[in-house]
Design a protein around this motif. Structure first.
Motif, PDB file in Angstrom:
ATOM      1  N   THR A 251      -9.061   4.075  -6.584  1.00 48.40           N
ATOM      2  CA  THR A 251      -9.909   2.970  -6.943  1.00 48.40           C
ATOM      3  C   THR A 251     -10.463   3.053  -8.289  1.00 48.40           C
ATOM      4  N   VAL A 252     -10.278   2.224  -8.980  1.00 49.91           N
ATOM      5  CA  VAL A 252     -10.505   1.994 -10.269  1.00 49.91           C
ATOM      6  C   VAL A 252     -11.530   0.861 -10.550  1.00 49.91           C
ATOM      7  N   LYS A 253     -12.523   1.095 -11.346  1.00 51.67           N
ATOM      8  CA  LYS A 253     -13.403   0.038 -11.743  1.00 51.67           C
ATOM      9  C   LYS A 253     -13.550  -0.033 -13.167  1.00 51.67           C
TER      10      LYS A 253
ATOM     11  N   THR B  76     -10.197  -2.595  -8.289  1.00 52.59           N
ATOM     12  CA  THR B  76      -9.086  -2.461  -7.444  1.00 52.59           C
ATOM     13  C   THR B  76      -8.606  -1.198  -6.856  1.00 52.59           C
ATOM     14  N   SER B  77      -7.814  -0.859  -5.679  1.00 47.66           N
ATOM     15  CA  SER B  77      -7.261   0.373  -5.228  1.00 47.66           C
ATOM     16  C   SER B  77      -5.626   0.104  -5.278  1.00 47.66           C
ATOM     17  N   HIS B  78      -5.057   1.191  -5.709  1.00 48.28           N
ATOM     18  CA  HIS B  78      -3.861   1.555  -5.703  1.00 48.28           C
ATOM     19  C   HIS B  78      -3.187   2.623  -5.385  1.00 48.28           C
ATOM     20  N   THR B  79      -2.088   2.833  -4.695  1.00 45.77           N
ATOM     21  CA  THR B  79      -1.245   4.061  -4.317  1.00 45.77           C
ATOM     22  C   THR B  79      -0.431   4.415  -5.426  1.00 45.77           C
TER      23      THR B  79
ATOM     24  N   ALA C 217      -1.185   6.964  -9.383  1.00 41.96           N
ATOM     25  CA  ALA C 217      -1.972   5.604  -8.691  1.00 41.96           C
ATOM     26  C   ALA C 217      -3.071   5.237  -9.431  1.00 41.96           C
ATOM     27  N   ALA C 218      -3.958   5.808 -10.209  1.00 47.99           N
ATOM     28  CA  ALA C 218      -5.075   5.218 -11.236  1.00 47.99           C
ATOM     29  C   ALA C 218      -4.191   4.437 -12.146  1.00 47.99           C
ATOM     30  N   LEU C 219      -3.243   4.936 -12.777  1.00 48.77           N
ATOM     31  CA  LEU C 219      -2.378   4.145 -13.862  1.00 48.77           C
ATOM     32  C   LEU C 219      -2.022   2.755 -13.267  1.00 48.77           C
TER      33      LEU C 219
ATOM     34  N   ARG D   9      -3.118  -1.064 -14.576  1.00 49.81           N
ATOM     35  CA  ARG D   9      -2.285  -2.070 -15.091  1.00 49.81           C
ATOM     36  C   ARG D   9      -2.394  -3.337 -14.317  1.00 49.81           C
ATOM     37  N   TYR D  10      -2.711  -3.195 -12.970  1.00 48.71           N
ATOM     38  CA  TYR D  10      -3.209  -4.409 -11.971  1.00 48.71           C
ATOM     39  C   TYR D  10      -4.174  -5.295 -12.670  1.00 48.71           C
TER      40      TYR D  10
END
Length: 511
Positions: free
Chosen positions: A412-414, A424-427, A434-436, A440-441
């Motif tokens: 989960t990156v802010k 947002t959060s990504h896998t 996941a952080a990268l 990007r998103y």
């Protein structure tokens, strides 16, 4: 030292000999350290270095023990060094013949005298031990050798028998009487009593060979010298049987510094000699080893470093240069601002007040995590801070990670993008991926990026090493930029490096 008249103290409490001989037994007793075996060439190299620093006598080995020992003793003797070369021999004719065959002119001969040695090792009576010792001394003297005699396990030998043995070998012609504390049981009080009495009884010079089983070898040797002992057996780094012997470097420096004795030893070579012997034997010194340990002249505490920078004598009894060592300012949680400024000045890194505060804070944080910040770490942290001084359009405001066997790595990156916060959060296949993906998103409305190169290195070895991440990113217009970040967390270092490269790309577009 205390503000007292050292010379008066010596006259009142000490019976110091006019000359103290340093008898180094690294090549004999030192090699008896469990797991240590030196080749002939290695023994020759050590002997040459011992001779170069000025030790008086070098016990090259035990010629009767093996062919290699015999060759080493003979070859070392053939070098015509300034140091006197000594060979060890039991009180046995064949051992002394080996000394003669090796062309040595000085023999250190011994026989056990304590009840334990008499009854369990030698199975000899007191009378037989005395006659054996006397015959060996007489045989060696008849063949022109200088003789040093040791009553093995002397400090556990009955007092009357102890003096009977030494009296008889003295009458037989021995040149030096060596008193060995074979299993290191002496304490300073008993050392004082024993050596004082021996000096009052015997006219011959007294030598001492003390082991370190109770950690008292150096202290006992100093007491012996205070009581009139003329010679001390030592080894480089204090190596030897079990816990070793009196360390050469400790004894020499103490006698030079605290007692004002000129032993004609080149102390500036002590550290390099210690390291050399450590490499050959595979025995690394503890960091807190006096004189030659890595921390002997290392300082971290802010109070100490402040004093050291103003006058090194505030927290150093001798200068590191006097033993060939060097001073180290260590960075960690106890580091003060003065230490950090000194280090930055040393590496010609000029930070403004805000940058300095950030670097200082990061070092304190790393220290609180139990990490020791090396010079390489500091340079990387400071240079990263300098690099980050440029305008930042996208900033990391928060990071959360979730990993486990039952879930896919999720980040989960802010970010703050042009003043607006997005999250947002990504896998991904791992926490970094996941952080990268999350980054990007979040920036997709600003730019599309591709990570063309990703390199991760540890600045120093160890599981707690700082992560140094270097990346190359490109945008959809073909622009490329590099990014670098240092952090104790790999994921954080990776994110910061990528954001560093992204901000560079955005600044390119503004220009």
């Amino acid at each position: 030292m205390y503000d007292i008249d050292i010379d008066s103290l010596k006259n009142i409490y000490m019976n110091l000999s006019d000359e103290i001989y340093i008898f180094d037994t690294t090549l004999r007793d030192g090699e008896q350290t469990p797991g240590v075996a030196l080749t002939v060439d290695e023994k020759i190299q050590i002997a040459q270095k011992l001779d170069a620093i000025g030790v008086d006598k070098i016990e090259a080995g035990f010629p009767a023990a093996s062919k290699g020992e015999f060759e080493a003793c003979k070859e070392i003797k053939s070098l015509n060094l300034d140091s006197t070369i000594v060979g060890l021999a039991r009180s046995v004719k064949n051992d002394i013949d080996s000394i003669l065959d090796a062309d040595l002119g000085y023999v250190h001969t011994f026989i056990g005298t304590s009840p334990l040695h008499r009854d369990y090792k030698l199975k000899m009576s007191k009378e037989t031990i005395i006659s054996t010792a006397v015959e060996a001394v007489e045989y060696a003297k008849d063949h022109g050798l200088t003789v040093e005699f040791s009553a093995e396990d002397a400090t556990r030998t009955e007092k009357d028998f102890f003096f009977d043995v030494y009296n008889e070998v003295s009458n037989a012609g021995a040149d030096f009487l060596d008193i060995p504390d074979t299993v290191g049981v002496l304490t300073p009080v008993f050392t004082h009593e024993l050596i004082s009495y021996a000096k009052s009884v015997f006219d011959l010079p007294i030598s001492v060979h003390f082991h370190n089983d109770f950690g008292l070898a150096t202290a006992n040797t100093l007491i012996a010298i205070e009581c009139g002992a003329n010679q001390a057996h030592v080894t480089i780094n204090g190596i030897g049987e079990r816990t070793g012997n009196t360390p050469l470097e400790e004894l020499v420096i103490i006698l030079n510094t605290a007692y004002g004795m000129n032993l004609n030893i080149d102390t500036s070579q002590l550290y390099s000699l210690s390291e050399f012997v450590g490499r050959l034997t595979g025995i690394k010194m503890p960091v807190n080893k006096p004189i030659v340990g890595d921390n002997a002249f290392a300082h971290e505490s802010g109070i100490h470093v402040h004093g050291i920078l103003n006058n090194s004598s505030t927290y150093e009894p001798i200068s590191p240069e006097s033993v060939g060592h060097s001073r180290k300012i260590i960075l960690g949680k106890h580091t003060g601002a003065n230490a950090l400024k000194s280090k930055l000045k040393e590496y010609h890194i000029d930070l403004n007040n805000e940058q300095f505060d950030k670097v200082f804070s990061q070092i304190k944080t790393l220290g609180d995590k139990g990490k020791c910040v090396t010079d390489d770490d500091l340079k990387a942290i400071a240079l990263t801070e300098l690099a980050s001084a440029r305008e930042t359009l996208i900033k990391l405001k928060g990071l959360g990670l979730m990993c486990g066997a039952a879930v896919s790595p999720t980040a989960t990156v802010k970010l703050e993008i042009y003043g607006v916060e997005k999250e947002t959060s990504h896998t991904g296949v791992g926490p970094v991926d996941a952080a990268l993906n999350a980054i990007r998103y979040l920036i997709q409305d600003t730019m599309d990026i591709e990570l063309e190169e990703y390199n991760l290195e540890a600045i120093n070895g160890g599981t707690d090493a700082l992560a140094d991440v270097f990346v190359i990113s490109s945008d959809n217009e073909g622009n490329k930029s590099t990014g670098r970040a240092i952090n104790d967390d790999i994921v954080m270092a990776s994110i910061l490096a990528v954001l560093d490269s992204i901000n560079k790309l955005l600044l390119m577009k503004k220009i």
